[in-house]
Structure formats: structure tokens, C-alpha cells
Scaffold this active site. Structure first.
Site, short mmCIF file in Angstrom:
data_model
loop_
_atom_site.label_atom_id
_atom_site.label_comp_id
_atom_site.label_asym_id
_atom_site.label_seq_id
_atom_site.Cartn_x
_atom_site.Cartn_y
_atom_site.Cartn_z
N GLU A 32 0.79 -1.23 0.00
CA GLU A 32 0.00 0.00 0.00
C GLU A 32 0.83 1.28 0.00
O GLU A 32 0.43 2.26 -0.63
CB GLU A 32 -0.96 0.01 1.19
CG GLU A 32 -2.04 -1.05 1.13
CD GLU A 32 -3.03 -0.84 -0.01
OE1 GLU A 32 -3.06 0.24 -0.64
OE2 GLU A 32 -3.78 -1.79 -0.29
N ASP A 43 -8.16 8.61 -4.72
CA ASP A 43 -8.03 7.29 -5.33
C ASP A 43 -9.42 6.68 -5.51
O ASP A 43 -10.07 6.31 -4.54
CB ASP A 43 -7.18 6.40 -4.41
CG ASP A 43 -7.08 4.97 -4.89
OD1 ASP A 43 -6.85 4.77 -6.10
OD2 ASP A 43 -7.22 4.07 -4.05
#
Length: 135
Positions: A32, A43
Site C-alpha cells: 500500500e 483514489d
């Protein structure tokens, strides 16, 4: 007879799920963010923040720890606690195996991400987690 019924109820309620392992948590963190506090960025329709790229709904589902989603996500202890709470909550309700693969797919694909019917959406993510040394 009453003892038998009570025993069956107690026995069926004692299924134990373990929590996500430290190694699996670390692999997800590496995928991540490189396991760094990277703040928030836009996002897919919402902000993703911190070590585990936590979104608002995920943070709410994990119990909204810390002062805010943003501050929790950039604090490793708070963020990893949030991920553990999220995983502990959903693993017992969705019928998925207690494995790093299930946890990784849930992290990426939501509570149902670990179900085989959703694997197509999380296959690439699982390969990234495996590449970090988890299986």
C-alpha cells in the site's frame, strides 16, 4: 437432555478466528505505501490515507480510532489496529478462510473480497502481496 442442548450451543459458539498475522499485515503495508506514512491522496472516488491507504468507510468500519481518519492512517499503531479490527470483524461473517490471502483480498476488495466469486477483482493485489513474501 438440558445438558446436551446447552453443550451443543456452547460448542457451536466457540469457533475461534485468529487475527491477521504480523507478517501478513507488514506485506499489505508494503504494497500500500512501502510501509510509510504517505498522507492522503485521491483514489477511485475518495481519499486513501497512510500506511494502509485507508478510506473513510474502512476507518468507520474499524471503529473510527484516533482523532481522525487522516491522523490514524498516518500513525502505524493506530492504522494497524484499524486494519486488525476490520479484519477481525469481517472474517467471521463472510465464510472465508483465516489466511493471509483472505485478509489481503478483504483489504483490497472490501468485506466480500475474499470470497471466490470476487477473486477476479483482487487477483492482481494478491500477487503483489505474495511478491512481498506472504502466502
Amino acid at each position: 437432555m438440558n445438558f446436551l442442548i446447552l453443550f451443543c450451543v456452547v460448542a457451536s459458539a466457540s469457533v475461534v478466528y485468529s487475527s491477521i498475522s504480523d507478517q501478513c499485515l507488514r506485506c499489505i503495508c508494503e504494497v500500500e505505501s512501502g510501509c510509510r506514512a504517505i498522507g492522503c491522496h485521491w483514489d477511485v472516488y475518495s481519499n486513501s490515507c497512510g500506511y494502509f491507504q485507508i478510506k473513510q468507510g474502512y476507518w468507520t468500519d474499524c471503529g473510527s480510532p484516533g482523532h481522525s481518519m487522516e491522523s490514524c492512517a498516518d500513525n502505524y499503531n493506530c492504522a494497524s489496529g484499524c486494519v486488525r479490527s476490520y479484519m477481525d470483524h469481517y472474517i467471521k461473517y463472510n465464510g472465508c478462510a483465516d489466511t493471509c490471502e483472505s485478509y489481503a483480498r478483504m483489504h483490497n476488495g472490501g468485506p466480500n473480497g475474499c470470497k471466490s466469486s470476487h477473486h477476479h477483482a483482487t487477483d492482481n493485489y494478491w500477487r503483489l502481496v505474495q511478491a512481498k513474501g506472504c502466502s
